[in-house]
Design a protein around this motif. Structure first.
Motif, PDB file in Angstrom:
ATOM      1  N   VAL A 167       0.714  -1.163  -0.036  1.00 45.97           N
ATOM      2  CA  VAL A 167      -0.054   0.022   0.072  1.00 45.97           C
ATOM      3  C   VAL A 167       0.833   1.333   0.134  1.00 45.97           C
ATOM      4  N   GLY A 168       2.007   1.294   1.046  1.00 45.89           N
ATOM      5  CA  GLY A 168       2.901   2.455   1.210  1.00 45.89           C
ATOM      6  C   GLY A 168       3.634   2.593  -0.075  1.00 45.89           C
ATOM      7  N   ALA A 169       4.050   1.922  -0.832  1.00 47.67           N
ATOM      8  CA  ALA A 169       4.989   1.933  -2.290  1.00 47.67           C
ATOM      9  C   ALA A 169       4.032   2.806  -3.284  1.00 47.67           C
ATOM     10  N   PRO A 170       2.891   2.107  -3.525  1.00 45.06           N
ATOM     11  CA  PRO A 170       2.211   2.693  -4.543  1.00 45.06           C
ATOM     12  C   PRO A 170       1.663   4.140  -4.152  1.00 45.06           C
ATOM     13  N   LEU A 171       1.558   4.392  -3.026  1.00 41.86           N
ATOM     14  CA  LEU A 171       1.100   5.818  -2.400  1.00 41.86           C
ATOM     15  C   LEU A 171       2.112   6.919  -2.662  1.00 41.86           C
ATOM     16  N   LEU A 172       3.334   6.345  -2.215  1.00 43.64           N
ATOM     17  CA  LEU A 172       4.637   7.162  -2.280  1.00 43.64           C
ATOM     18  C   LEU A 172       4.876   7.441  -3.907  1.00 43.64           C
ATOM     19  N   TYR A 173       4.881   6.435  -4.618  1.00 42.85           N
ATOM     20  CA  TYR A 173       5.182   6.624  -6.039  1.00 42.85           C
ATOM     21  C   TYR A 173       4.115   7.589  -6.628  1.00 42.85           C
ATOM     22  N   MET A 174       2.999   7.479  -6.125  1.00 44.48           N
ATOM     23  CA  MET A 174       1.704   8.463  -6.930  1.00 44.48           C
ATOM     24  C   MET A 174       1.954   9.922  -6.104  1.00 44.48           C
ATOM     25  N   ALA A 175       2.462   9.858  -5.024  1.00 39.77           N
ATOM     26  CA  ALA A 175       2.627  11.398  -4.517  1.00 39.77           C
ATOM     27  C   ALA A 175       3.756  12.023  -5.269  1.00 39.77           C
ATOM     28  N   ILE A 176       4.923  11.181  -5.550  1.00 40.27           N
ATOM     29  CA  ILE A 176       5.999  11.706  -6.285  1.00 40.27           C
ATOM     30  C   ILE A 176       5.646  12.207  -7.519  1.00 40.27           C
ATOM     31  N   TYR A 177       4.865  11.077  -8.391  1.00 46.60           N
ATOM     32  CA  TYR A 177       4.315  11.498  -9.770  1.00 46.60           C
ATOM     33  C   TYR A 177       3.583  12.616  -9.818  1.00 46.60           C
ATOM     34  N   ALA A 178       2.725  12.757  -8.863  1.00 45.26           N
ATOM     35  CA  ALA A 178       1.751  13.864  -8.875  1.00 45.26           C
ATOM     36  C   ALA A 178       2.205  15.068  -8.669  1.00 45.26           C
ATOM     37  N   ALA A 179       3.446  15.202  -7.511  1.00 43.28           N
ATOM     38  CA  ALA A 179       4.137  16.536  -7.305  1.00 43.28           C
ATOM     39  C   ALA A 179       4.783  16.777  -8.785  1.00 43.28           C
ATOM     40  N   ALA A 180       5.481  15.783  -9.262  1.00 42.74           N
ATOM     41  CA  ALA A 180       6.166  16.100 -10.647  1.00 42.74           C
ATOM     42  C   ALA A 180       5.319  16.912 -11.643  1.00 42.74           C
ATOM     43  N   VAL A 181       3.990  16.156 -11.987  1.00 40.94           N
ATOM     44  CA  VAL A 181       3.278  16.989 -12.743  1.00 40.94           C
ATOM     45  C   VAL A 181       2.736  18.159 -12.418  1.00 40.94           C
ATOM     46  N   ALA A 182       2.378  18.369 -10.893  1.00 37.43           N
ATOM     47  CA  ALA A 182       1.897  19.545 -10.750  1.00 37.43           C
ATOM     48  C   ALA A 182       2.822  20.591 -10.788  1.00 37.43           C
ATOM     49  N   LEU A 183       4.188  20.460 -10.576  1.00 39.19           N
ATOM     50  CA  LEU A 183       5.063  21.307 -10.689  1.00 39.19           C
ATOM     51  C   LEU A 183       5.880  21.400 -12.216  1.00 39.19           C
ATOM     52  N   SER A 184       5.300  20.666 -13.041  1.00 43.97           N
ATOM     53  CA  SER A 184       5.731  20.776 -14.718  1.00 43.97           C
ATOM     54  C   SER A 184       7.251  20.416 -14.387  1.00 43.97           C
ATOM     55  N   LEU A 185       7.844  19.343 -13.771  1.00 40.37           N
ATOM     56  CA  LEU A 185       9.009  18.844 -13.938  1.00 40.37           C
ATOM     57  C   LEU A 185       9.236  18.021 -15.050  1.00 40.37           C
ATOM     58  N   PRO A 186      10.422  17.779 -15.520  1.00 43.54           N
ATOM     59  CA  PRO A 186      10.458  17.254 -16.561  1.00 43.54           C
ATOM     60  C   PRO A 186      10.869  15.782 -16.034  1.00 43.54           C
ATOM     61  N   GLY A 187      10.709  14.650 -16.721  1.00 46.32           N
ATOM     62  CA  GLY A 187      10.897  13.170 -16.463  1.00 46.32           C
ATOM     63  C   GLY A 187       9.740  12.396 -16.381  1.00 46.32           C
ATOM     64  N   ALA A 188       8.854  12.881 -16.651  1.00 40.41           N
ATOM     65  CA  ALA A 188       7.579  12.008 -16.636  1.00 40.41           C
ATOM     66  C   ALA A 188       7.551  10.667 -17.325  1.00 40.41           C
TER      67      ALA A 188
END
Length: 208
Positions: free
Chosen positions: A12-33
């Motif tokens: 449970v924790g691993a997917p949630l952490l991954y999702m948090a990192i991914y969502a933050a990257a998209v929200a901040l418009s960071l490269p590397g998606a």
């Protein structure tokens, strides 16, 4: 192996952490998606990796969409520049199908397609559904590549059994094992996704 073991120990924790990192990257418009998407496939497999990535990307995009409707809207509008005018007519005619086409056919940067609908008064529900559906094909393709990389690792391990047992060994790269059935399927899926823009344009033309 350390990452895979941690993911297995934290279902449970691993997917949630991954999702948090991914969502933050998209929200901040960071490269590397793309790299993150491939990593999701490697860690969670094609189905789970696609699901968590699509959800995370949609959340991140929605955060940008909502931010554009706050006091940050003026700053974000300045960032978007003259591109907003190029998208205005399409959203005015049919916001859902136009946004869906922009997700399926990436003519404009992902961050811009997150901003423009908010600045052009598209409904939140329309934005979320069109974004979620529109990014599924591309996400599935890149996620499957990540899942296919795991098969390459396993093939190399099978080609070097002494190393797999932890003994002192000399690793010999098996070139043939670099192309596995899983990886071939992943690239075939990516090829299919590359044809979506052509099919979409023809379908829209036939409707017109």
């Amino acid at each position: 192996e350390t990452l895979r073991a941690w993911v297995a120990a934290n279902p449970v924790g691993a997917p949630l952490l991954y999702m948090a990192i991914y969502a933050a990257a998209v929200a901040l418009s960071l490269p590397g998606a793309v790299v993150l998407t491939i990593a999701g496939g490697f860690l969670f497999g094609t189905l789970t990796g696609t699901l968590v990535t699509v959800i995370a990307a949609t959340i991140g995009a929605t955060l940008v969409f909502l931010a554009a409707r706050t006091a940050f809207g003026a700053v974000l509008r300045a960032k978007a520049g003259p591109f907003i005018g190029k998208l205005a007519d399409g959203f005015a005619r049919d916001a859902f199908n136009y946004l869906l086409s922009l997700r399926l056919v990436p003519l404009f940067p992902f961050w811009l397609v997150n901003l423009a609908p908010a600045l052009l008064d598209v409904k939140v529900k329309t934005f979320v559904i069109a974004t979620f559906l529109g990014i599924i094909p591309g996400t599935a393709a890149f996620t499957s590549i990540g899942a296919g990389l795991d098969s390459v690792v396993e093939a190399q391990r099978a080609a070097n059994p002494a190393c797999a047992n932890g003994a002192a060994c000399e690793i010999a790269l098996d070139v043939g094992a670099l192309v596995t059935p899983q990886l071939l399927i992943a690239f075939a899926l990516l090829g299919v996704v590359a044809l979506i823009p052509v099919a979409w344009k023809r379908w829209r033309a036939s409707r017109a």
